[in-house]
Scaffold this motif. Structure first.
Motif, PDB file in Angstrom:
ATOM      1  N   MET A 178       0.840  -1.177   0.000  1.00  0.00           N
ATOM      2  CA  MET A 178       0.000   0.000   0.000  1.00  0.00           C
ATOM      3  C   MET A 178       0.890   1.247   0.000  1.00  0.00           C
ATOM      4  O   MET A 178       1.879   1.319   0.718  1.00  0.00           O
ATOM      5  N   VAL A 179       0.531   2.237  -0.796  1.00  0.00           N
ATOM      6  CA  VAL A 179       1.289   3.473  -0.908  1.00  0.00           C
ATOM      7  C   VAL A 179       0.654   4.530  -0.004  1.00  0.00           C
ATOM      8  O   VAL A 179      -0.525   4.855  -0.147  1.00  0.00           O
ATOM      9  N   HIS A 180       1.426   5.039   0.951  1.00  0.00           N
ATOM     10  CA  HIS A 180       0.947   6.090   1.841  1.00  0.00           C
ATOM     11  C   HIS A 180       1.471   7.456   1.421  1.00  0.00           C
ATOM     12  O   HIS A 180       0.789   8.459   1.549  1.00  0.00           O
ATOM     13  N   THR A 181       2.703   7.487   0.956  1.00  0.00           N
ATOM     14  CA  THR A 181       3.304   8.720   0.459  1.00  0.00           C
ATOM     15  C   THR A 181       4.045   8.396  -0.829  1.00  0.00           C
ATOM     16  O   THR A 181       4.238   7.229  -1.177  1.00  0.00           O
ATOM     17  N   SER A 182       4.496   9.435  -1.510  1.00  0.00           N
ATOM     18  CA  SER A 182       5.250   9.208  -2.743  1.00  0.00           C
ATOM     19  C   SER A 182       6.553   8.470  -2.469  1.00  0.00           C
ATOM     20  O   SER A 182       7.092   7.815  -3.359  1.00  0.00           O
ATOM     21  N   ALA A 183       7.057   8.512  -1.236  1.00  0.00           N
ATOM     22  CA  ALA A 183       8.282   7.780  -0.893  1.00  0.00           C
ATOM     23  C   ALA A 183       8.052   6.270  -0.856  1.00  0.00           C
ATOM     24  O   ALA A 183       9.006   5.500  -0.895  1.00  0.00           O
ATOM     25  N   ASP A 184       6.794   5.834  -0.787  1.00  0.00           N
ATOM     26  CA  ASP A 184       6.471   4.406  -0.780  1.00  0.00           C
ATOM     27  C   ASP A 184       6.383   3.825  -2.186  1.00  0.00           C
ATOM     28  O   ASP A 184       6.239   2.612  -2.345  1.00  0.00           O
ATOM     29  N   LEU A 185       6.441   4.676  -3.197  1.00  0.00           N
ATOM     30  CA  LEU A 185       6.353   4.213  -4.585  1.00  0.00           C
ATOM     31  C   LEU A 185       7.615   3.464  -5.002  1.00  0.00           C
ATOM     32  O   LEU A 185       8.704   3.727  -4.516  1.00  0.00           O
ATOM     33  N   GLU A 186       7.430   2.575  -5.923  1.00  0.00           N
ATOM     34  CA  GLU A 186       8.529   1.911  -6.619  1.00  0.00           C
ATOM     35  C   GLU A 186       8.270   2.118  -8.106  1.00  0.00           C
ATOM     36  O   GLU A 186       7.114   2.152  -8.537  1.00  0.00           O
ATOM     37  N   ALA A 187       9.307   2.264  -8.893  1.00  0.00           N
ATOM     38  CA  ALA A 187       9.145   2.515 -10.330  1.00  0.00           C
ATOM     39  C   ALA A 187       8.319   1.418 -10.996  1.00  0.00           C
ATOM     40  O   ALA A 187       7.495   1.697 -11.870  1.00  0.00           O
ATOM     41  N   SER A 188       8.476   0.170 -10.562  1.00  0.00           N
ATOM     42  CA  SER A 188       7.739  -0.949 -11.173  1.00  0.00           C
ATOM     43  C   SER A 188       6.232  -0.850 -10.939  1.00  0.00           C
ATOM     44  O   SER A 188       5.443  -1.374 -11.719  1.00  0.00           O
ATOM     45  N   MET A 189       5.803  -0.182  -9.865  1.00  0.00           N
ATOM     46  CA  MET A 189       4.372  -0.021  -9.577  1.00  0.00           C
ATOM     47  C   MET A 189       3.665   0.823 -10.627  1.00  0.00           C
ATOM     48  O   MET A 189       2.446   0.741 -10.787  1.00  0.00           O
ATOM     49  N   LEU A 190       4.404   1.649 -11.325  1.00  0.00           N
ATOM     50  CA  LEU A 190       3.811   2.599 -12.255  1.00  0.00           C
ATOM     51  C   LEU A 190       3.488   1.993 -13.611  1.00  0.00           C
ATOM     52  O   LEU A 190       2.797   2.597 -14.414  1.00  0.00           O
ATOM     53  N   ASN A 191       4.026   0.801 -13.892  1.00  0.00           N
ATOM     54  CA  ASN A 191       3.725   0.082 -15.123  1.00  0.00           C
ATOM     55  C   ASN A 191       3.906   0.967 -16.362  1.00  0.00           C
ATOM     56  O   ASN A 191       3.008   1.068 -17.202  1.00  0.00           O
ATOM     57  N   ILE A 192       5.050   1.576 -16.450  1.00  0.00           N
ATOM     58  CA  ILE A 192       5.341   2.472 -17.576  1.00  0.00           C
ATOM     59  C   ILE A 192       6.034   1.685 -18.673  1.00  0.00           C
ATOM     60  O   ILE A 192       6.998   0.959 -18.421  1.00  0.00           O
ATOM     61  N   ARG A 193       5.520   1.844 -19.888  1.00  0.00           N
ATOM     62  CA  ARG A 193       6.101   1.166 -21.038  1.00  0.00           C
ATOM     63  C   ARG A 193       7.362   1.905 -21.487  1.00  0.00           C
ATOM     64  O   ARG A 193       7.561   3.065 -21.127  1.00  0.00           O
ATOM     65  N   PRO A 194       8.183   1.275 -22.286  1.00  0.00           N
ATOM     66  CA  PRO A 194       9.406   1.934 -22.768  1.00  0.00           C
ATOM     67  C   PRO A 194       9.117   3.300 -23.390  1.00  0.00           C
ATOM     68  O   PRO A 194       8.048   3.513 -23.959  1.00  0.00           O
ATOM     69  N   SER A 195      10.068   4.207 -23.298  1.00  0.00           N
ATOM     70  CA  SER A 195       9.860   5.599 -23.701  1.00  0.00           C
ATOM     71  C   SER A 195       9.515   5.782 -25.171  1.00  0.00           C
ATOM     72  O   SER A 195       8.995   6.815 -25.548  1.00  0.00           O
ATOM     73  N   ASN A 196       9.778   4.799 -26.035  1.00  0.00           N
ATOM     74  CA  ASN A 196       9.406   4.946 -27.436  1.00  0.00           C
ATOM     75  C   ASN A 196       7.918   4.639 -27.667  1.00  0.00           C
ATOM     76  O   ASN A 196       7.394   4.854 -28.742  1.00  0.00           O
ATOM     77  N   VAL A 197       7.215   4.126 -26.653  1.00  0.00           N
ATOM     78  CA  VAL A 197       5.798   3.806 -26.780  1.00  0.00           C
ATOM     79  C   VAL A 197       4.919   4.928 -26.235  1.00  0.00           C
ATOM     80  O   VAL A 197       3.904   5.268 -26.816  1.00  0.00           O
ATOM     81  N   GLU A 198       5.309   5.507 -25.104  1.00  0.00           N
ATOM     82  CA  GLU A 198       4.519   6.578 -24.504  1.00  0.00           C
ATOM     83  C   GLU A 198       5.429   7.618 -23.870  1.00  0.00           C
ATOM     84  O   GLU A 198       6.508   7.304 -23.396  1.00  0.00           O
ATOM     85  N   ALA A 199       4.972   8.837 -23.904  1.00  0.00           N
ATOM     86  CA  ALA A 199       5.709   9.930 -23.254  1.00  0.00           C
ATOM     87  C   ALA A 199       5.209  10.049 -21.820  1.00  0.00           C
ATOM     88  O   ALA A 199       4.018   9.985 -21.552  1.00  0.00           O
ATOM     89  N   VAL A 200       6.139  10.217 -20.910  1.00  0.00           N
ATOM     90  CA  VAL A 200       5.799  10.332 -19.496  1.00  0.00           C
ATOM     91  C   VAL A 200       6.130  11.742 -19.032  1.00  0.00           C
ATOM     92  O   VAL A 200       7.185  12.282 -19.350  1.00  0.00           O
ATOM     93  N   ALA A 201       5.197  12.326 -18.286  1.00  0.00           N
ATOM     94  CA  ALA A 201       5.414  13.626 -17.652  1.00  0.00           C
ATOM     95  C   ALA A 201       5.155  13.465 -16.162  1.00  0.00           C
ATOM     96  O   ALA A 201       4.238  12.749 -15.761  1.00  0.00           O
ATOM     97  N   VAL A 202       5.961  14.114 -15.350  1.00  0.00           N
ATOM     98  CA  VAL A 202       5.782  14.087 -13.904  1.00  0.00           C
ATOM     99  C   VAL A 202       5.478  15.510 -13.455  1.00  0.00           C
ATOM    100  O   VAL A 202       6.200  16.440 -13.816  1.00  0.00           O
ATOM    101  N   ASN A 203       4.401  15.666 -12.706  1.00  0.00           N
ATOM    102  CA  ASN A 203       3.997  16.967 -12.197  1.00  0.00           C
ATOM    103  C   ASN A 203       3.797  16.843 -10.692  1.00  0.00           C
ATOM    104  O   ASN A 203       2.927  16.103 -10.243  1.00  0.00           O
ATOM    105  N   SER A 204       4.591  17.562  -9.924  1.00  0.00           N
ATOM    106  CA  SER A 204       4.487  17.523  -8.473  1.00  0.00           C
ATOM    107  C   SER A 204       4.153  18.923  -7.976  1.00  0.00           C
ATOM    108  O   SER A 204       4.911  19.862  -8.194  1.00  0.00           O
ATOM    109  N   VAL A 205       3.020  19.046  -7.303  1.00  0.00           N
ATOM    110  CA  VAL A 205       2.568  20.345  -6.814  1.00  0.00           C
ATOM    111  C   VAL A 205       2.462  20.286  -5.287  1.00  0.00           C
ATOM    112  O   VAL A 205       1.636  19.546  -4.747  1.00  0.00           O
ATOM    113  N   PHE A 206       3.308  21.048  -4.619  1.00  0.00           N
ATOM    114  CA  PHE A 206       3.303  21.188  -3.157  1.00  0.00           C
ATOM    115  C   PHE A 206       3.360  19.852  -2.430  1.00  0.00           C
ATOM    116  O   PHE A 206       2.703  19.649  -1.419  1.00  0.00           O
ATOM    117  N   GLU A 207       4.160  18.932  -2.926  1.00  0.00           N
ATOM    118  CA  GLU A 207       4.230  17.606  -2.327  1.00  0.00           C
ATOM    119  C   GLU A 207       5.632  17.222  -1.868  1.00  0.00           C
ATOM    120  O   GLU A 207       5.791  16.596  -0.827  1.00  0.00           O
TER     121      GLU A 207
END
Length: 177
Positions: A1-30
């Motif tokens: 279970m994720v309580h904060t962003s520090a509990d995340l792991e990159a594998s949890m995000l299920n992101i495909r290789p960069s040639n398939v989809e573009a990824v943007a990260v937006n962090s606001v006051f976190e």
């Protein structure tokens, strides 16, 4: 279970290789909340690097609330939050909507309480100024990229909306790649 962003792991995000989809990260006051846990900010910045986003945007308050010296922290908080309340009280949009004003005051009240009454890992309100953020992000491998003139013009217009508050100024604007 994720309580904060520090509990995340990159594998949890299920992101495909960069040639398939573009990824943007937006962090606001976190991210400033991660300073209360040793190593948490470094872990999150490392995860962001692992997922190889095309762009990272970070919005954080420009304040110095991460000091251990209680009196200095209180003085800085007094200046910062009194300005925030002045803006809220003088803003036409919040004057017409009391619910927004009340919600903002409750949010700021919780921040003030945390900053004053909590210590150690329980004090999560730990805003920093731009200088330490630049050092931290550069050491994590991020490069500052200036924004375009159109964006800067929009930001200057937004800043002009709060011309009655002298403490607001445009100090630096950049996006991260």
């Amino acid at each position: 279970m994720v309580h904060t962003s520090a509990d995340l792991e990159a594998s949890m995000l299920n992101i495909r290789p960069s040639n398939v989809e573009a990824v943007a990260v937006n962090s606001v006051f976190e991210l400033h909340r991660l300073f209360s846990t040793p190593g948490a900010i470094e872990k999150v910045l490392d995860i962001i690097k692992q997922i190889q986003p095309k762009i990272v945007t970070i919005a954080e308050q420009e304040a110095n609330h991460n000091r251990s010296d209680f009196m200095n922290r209180i003085n800085k908080a007094w200046l910062y939050y009194s300005t925030m309340f002045d803006v809220l009280e003088n803003s036409e949009s919040t004057q017409t909507n009391n619910l927004n004003l009340e919600m903002a005051e409750q949010y700021l009240g919780r921040e003030i309480y945390n900053l004053v009454a909590c210590e150690g890992t329980k004090r999560v309100v730990r805003h920093q100024t731009l200088g330490p953020w630049r050092v931290r992000l550069n050491s994590a491998g991020f490069n500052l990229v200036p924004l375009g003139s159109f964006t800067l013009t929009q930001l200057a217009m937004l800043l002009d909306m709060f011309s009655n508050v002298e403490e607001y100024r445009l100090i630096s604007v950049a996006s991260l790649l």
